[in-house]
Write an enzyme that holds these catalytic residues in place. Structure first.
Site, mmCIF file in Angstrom:
data_model
loop_
_atom_site.group_PDB
_atom_site.id
_atom_site.type_symbol
_atom_site.label_atom_id
_atom_site.label_comp_id
_atom_site.label_asym_id
_atom_site.label_seq_id
_atom_site.Cartn_x
_atom_site.Cartn_y
_atom_site.Cartn_z
ATOM 1 N N TYR A 80 31.543 8.234 50.636
ATOM 2 C CA TYR A 80 31.951 7.977 49.250
ATOM 3 C C TYR A 80 31.340 9.026 48.320
ATOM 4 O O TYR A 80 32.014 9.592 47.479
ATOM 5 C CB TYR A 80 31.461 6.578 48.851
ATOM 6 C CG TYR A 80 31.955 6.087 47.515
ATOM 7 C CD1 TYR A 80 33.093 5.278 47.426
ATOM 8 C CD2 TYR A 80 31.288 6.411 46.337
ATOM 9 C CE1 TYR A 80 33.555 4.821 46.206
ATOM 10 C CE2 TYR A 80 31.739 5.958 45.116
ATOM 11 C CZ TYR A 80 32.866 5.163 45.043
ATOM 12 O OH TYR A 80 33.313 4.704 43.839
ATOM 13 N N PHE A 132 56.967 19.781 31.402
ATOM 14 C CA PHE A 132 57.245 19.075 32.647
ATOM 15 C C PHE A 132 57.117 17.584 32.333
ATOM 16 O O PHE A 132 56.396 17.201 31.406
ATOM 17 C CB PHE A 132 56.304 19.516 33.784
ATOM 18 C CG PHE A 132 56.668 18.845 35.070
ATOM 19 C CD1 PHE A 132 57.886 19.119 35.676
ATOM 20 C CD2 PHE A 132 55.838 17.888 35.647
ATOM 21 C CE1 PHE A 132 58.262 18.449 36.835
ATOM 22 C CE2 PHE A 132 56.211 17.229 36.813
ATOM 23 C CZ PHE A 132 57.428 17.514 37.403
ATOM 24 N N THR A 133 57.817 16.766 33.083
ATOM 25 C CA THR A 133 57.928 15.339 32.733
ATOM 26 C C THR A 133 56.565 14.661 32.562
ATOM 27 O O THR A 133 56.322 13.993 31.550
ATOM 28 C CB THR A 133 58.731 14.592 33.819
ATOM 29 O OG1 THR A 133 58.139 14.892 35.100
ATOM 30 C CG2 THR A 133 60.189 15.023 33.826
ATOM 31 N N ASP A 223 48.786 25.193 34.453
ATOM 32 C CA ASP A 223 49.251 24.227 35.452
ATOM 33 C C ASP A 223 49.634 25.053 36.675
ATOM 34 O O ASP A 223 50.672 25.725 36.698
ATOM 35 C CB ASP A 223 50.453 23.436 34.917
ATOM 36 C CG ASP A 223 51.016 22.461 35.959
ATOM 37 O OD1 ASP A 223 50.614 22.552 37.135
ATOM 38 O OD2 ASP A 223 51.863 21.632 35.592
ATOM 39 N N LYS A 266 51.470 20.026 45.952
ATOM 40 C CA LYS A 266 52.282 21.239 45.966
ATOM 41 C C LYS A 266 51.407 22.425 46.383
ATOM 42 O O LYS A 266 51.635 23.036 47.404
ATOM 43 C CB LYS A 266 52.885 21.477 44.582
ATOM 44 C CG LYS A 266 53.948 20.433 44.222
ATOM 45 C CD LYS A 266 54.390 20.548 42.799
ATOM 46 C CE LYS A 266 55.455 19.522 42.472
ATOM 47 N NZ LYS A 266 56.780 19.839 43.001
ATOM 48 N N ARG A 389 67.634 16.738 37.395
ATOM 49 C CA ARG A 389 66.731 17.358 36.429
ATOM 50 C C ARG A 389 67.570 17.716 35.202
ATOM 51 O O ARG A 389 67.950 18.837 34.969
ATOM 52 C CB ARG A 389 66.068 18.615 37.008
ATOM 53 C CG ARG A 389 65.133 18.343 38.167
ATOM 54 C CD ARG A 389 63.734 17.884 37.797
ATOM 55 N NE ARG A 389 63.544 16.516 37.417
ATOM 56 C CZ ARG A 389 62.366 15.883 37.476
ATOM 57 N NH1 ARG A 389 61.295 16.486 37.922
ATOM 58 N NH2 ARG A 389 62.252 14.636 37.063
ATOM 59 N N PHE A 455 63.624 8.096 35.015
ATOM 60 C CA PHE A 455 64.300 8.649 36.189
ATOM 61 C C PHE A 455 63.675 8.181 37.495
ATOM 62 O O PHE A 455 64.336 8.153 38.526
ATOM 63 C CB PHE A 455 64.299 10.189 36.134
ATOM 64 C CG PHE A 455 62.926 10.799 36.164
ATOM 65 C CD1 PHE A 455 62.218 11.008 34.989
ATOM 66 C CD2 PHE A 455 62.331 11.156 37.373
ATOM 67 C CE1 PHE A 455 60.942 11.567 35.007
ATOM 68 C CE2 PHE A 455 61.071 11.720 37.410
ATOM 69 C CZ PHE A 455 60.358 11.919 36.219
HETATM 70 C C1 LIG Z 1 54.636 21.848 37.467
HETATM 71 C C2 LIG Z 1 54.146 20.487 37.816
HETATM 72 N N1 LIG Z 1 53.081 19.984 37.181
HETATM 73 C C3 LIG Z 1 52.602 18.762 37.467
HETATM 74 C C4 LIG Z 1 53.184 17.964 38.418
HETATM 75 C C5 LIG Z 1 52.641 16.590 38.689
HETATM 76 O O1 LIG Z 1 52.045 16.564 39.923
HETATM 77 P P1 LIG Z 1 51.978 15.202 40.809
HETATM 78 O O2 LIG Z 1 53.377 14.920 41.261
HETATM 79 O O3 LIG Z 1 51.044 15.521 41.905
HETATM 80 O O4 LIG Z 1 51.480 14.136 39.915
HETATM 81 C C6 LIG Z 1 54.291 18.462 39.112
HETATM 82 C C7 LIG Z 1 54.947 17.620 40.118
HETATM 83 O O5 LIG Z 1 56.092 17.758 40.443
HETATM 84 C C8 LIG Z 1 54.796 19.748 38.790
HETATM 85 O O6 LIG Z 1 55.854 20.250 39.403
#
Ligand SMILES: Cc1ncc(COP(=O)(O)O)c(C=O)c1O
Length: 482
Positions: A80, A132-133, A223, A266, A389, A455
């Site tokens: 841990y 990004f979302t 990011d 990713k 998208r 979505f």
């Molecule tokens: C550019 C980008 N930032 C942040 C994220 C968020 O990452 P996670 O899906 O691990 O929460 C993603 C996920 O698709 C992404 O493509």
């Protein structure tokens, strides 16, 4: 990918790996596929994996691991607190990004939550090349506003601009002057800009953006979730970087930033995430939120096995043979589709092949989610799961009206090292069939619409019986073939 010419002159993407573990696939019949998408509320996120032949939803957490990654998982130090695995990860992240501090988190959006909690106050503006979302949802949840400052070329579906993810630096300067630097807690720079088709920024543009940020004393946040594709494009498309190694490009890019966060679902071919921080002050502000939201400071919600795999995965990300596989496959698929007149985002970017639904099904109004309808149709046509998208991925405006998206895309992700060329050819074939029958596709409407990130779990229905007609046409054209 190695630079190998084919004697026949054919343009074939050649993998620099061999397959040693495989997973059996299932291809349901077209009638079964129609039933499955109905059950999933015409939302490809809600399909069961057993009903999917080619899962092109995302690259998130589904890139194939290497043998070295799998092997590393056996030595994971399961504790841990004070895990040696975490120390290895921290050291690797320090080596690659050159920042003093590292905080672990369970995935990318968890990093975004921490950053938003610490930095965003009501009324703040956060400039970014494109939203990004998940970061947008966290920023707006806390009363902040997102300003998209990507160059105009970035919003053109077809272009030959090599860096469509670049910031418009004039717009950035103007925004800072208008808003005042005090109202801008940070500038977010997204690598491999996801929602405009996995498009990169150049190192030169990053230098300019960070110089402006420095002038106004605004922190820069990279990011880096899709950094590996962006690095590939910097090396192959930016003349001044041709002779730099991937590691050198990463070092220089990182040296410009104050904070770097990433989804290790990713970046690093694993499952997890983390925040690299340069200053002690920022580290201290964020540190205590990790045990609150994520887990103790030496795992942050990640399993130790995944952390070990990420250590190796980050190393592999510095290897051009490895990181070129995705972009080269994506370019191949995009080129093949274009040969059949199918509208795709150009130049081909990272992450996946992006179909322009606005031109594929121009008869469907944006309020009936053309990209969502096309994604559902593609599943029926081939058992291929893509991701909408477009407008469906937006949130409604506060007055309840639709926030119409600037692009209507269906993203067909190519998780790295997962698909074979024949599978990609199959996907192209089914898309070509669908394009010939595109007049049969009609729109969708919500039957269950969540307020946030609708979505992911929202459910829809077709506006007519078009899915029945599409299924019937498939049977007529393909006989008893799947
Ligand atoms: C550019 C980008 N930032 C942040 C994220 C968020 O990452 P996670 O899906 O691990 O929460 C993603 C996920 O698709 C992404 O493509």
């Amino acid at each position: 990918m190695a630079n190998i010419k084919f004697f026949t002159g054919e343009n074939v993407p050649l993998e620099m790996h061999k397959v040693r573990i495989v997973q059996k696939l299932n291809l349901p019949t077209v009638e079964e596929r129609k039933e499955a998408i109905e059950k999933a509320g015409f939302n490809t996120f809600l399909l069961q994996n057993k009903d999917v032949f080619m899962d092109m939803l995302t690259d998130s957490g589904v890139n194939a691991m290497s043998d070295r990654q799998q092997a590393s998982m056996f030595i994971a130090d399961d504790s841990y607190a004070g895990s040696a695995t975490f120390t290895r990860l921290e050291d690797k992240v320090r080596e690659i990004f050159g920042m003093k501090y590292f905080l672990p988190a369970h995935q990318g959006r968890a990093c975004e939550n921490i950053l938003a909690e610490v930095f965003v106050k009501p009324g703040n503006v956060i400039p970014m090349n494109f939203h990004f979302t998940t970061p947008k949802a966290h920023i707006t949840r806390l009363g902040g506003r997102v300003e998209e400052l990507v160059i105009d070329e970035g919003l053109k579906i077809t272009s030959d601009h090599p860096f469509k993810g670049n910031f418009d630096t004039d717009k950035l300067r103007k925004l800072i002057v208008e808003e005042g630097a005090d109202n801008i807690p940070f500038i977010r720079i997204e690598a491999g800009t996801n929602l405009i088709g996995g498009q990169p920024f150049s190192l030169e543009n990053a230098r300019e953006v960070c110089a402006i940020a420095k002038e106004f004393c605004i922190p820069t946040v990279l990011d880096a979730s899709l950094l590996q594709d962006n690095l590939y494009f910097i090396k192959t498309r930016e003349e001044s970087c041709k002779n730099m190694s991937i590691k050198e490009i990463t070092e220089e890019l990182s040296s410009l930033m104050d904070i770097i966060y990433f989804s290790a679902r990713k970046l690093g071919f694993g499952r997890g995430g983390g925040i690299c921080i340069r200053s002690t002050e920022n580290f201290m502000k964020m540190r205590e939120l990790i045990p609150l939201f994520e887990g103790f400071l030496t795992y942050g919600g990640m399993s130790v096995r995944e952390m070990e795999a990420i250590v190796v995965g980050l190393d592999e990300t510095m290897d051009m043979d490895i990181i070129s596989q995705g972009p080269i496959f994506i370019k191949y698929m995009s080129d093949e589709l274009q040969k059949h007149g199918i509208p795709v985002v150009t130049p081909a970017g990272g992450l996946g092949c992006h179909i322009n639904a606005a031109d594929f099904v121009p008869h469907i109004p944006q309020t009936q989610y053309p990209a969502g309808a096309l994604a559902a149709a593609l599943y029926i046509a081939g058992g291929i799961r893509g991701m909408e998208r477009g407008t469906l991925s937006e949130q409604r405006n506060p007055d309840g009206t639709e926030q119409l998206s600037s692009m209507e895309l269906v993203r067909l992700a190519l998780p790295r090292r997962v698909f074979t060329l024949s599978q990609v050819k199959y996907a192209v074939d089914r898309i070509v069939w669908l394009y010939k029958n595109r007049d049969l596709i009609e729109g969708l409407r919500f039957v269950d619409e969540p307020e946030t990130l609708r979505f992911f779990i929202g459910q829809l229905e077709p506006v007519s019986d078009w899915t029945k007609k599409l299924t019937k046409k498939f049977r007529e054209d393909f006989g008893d073939s799947l």
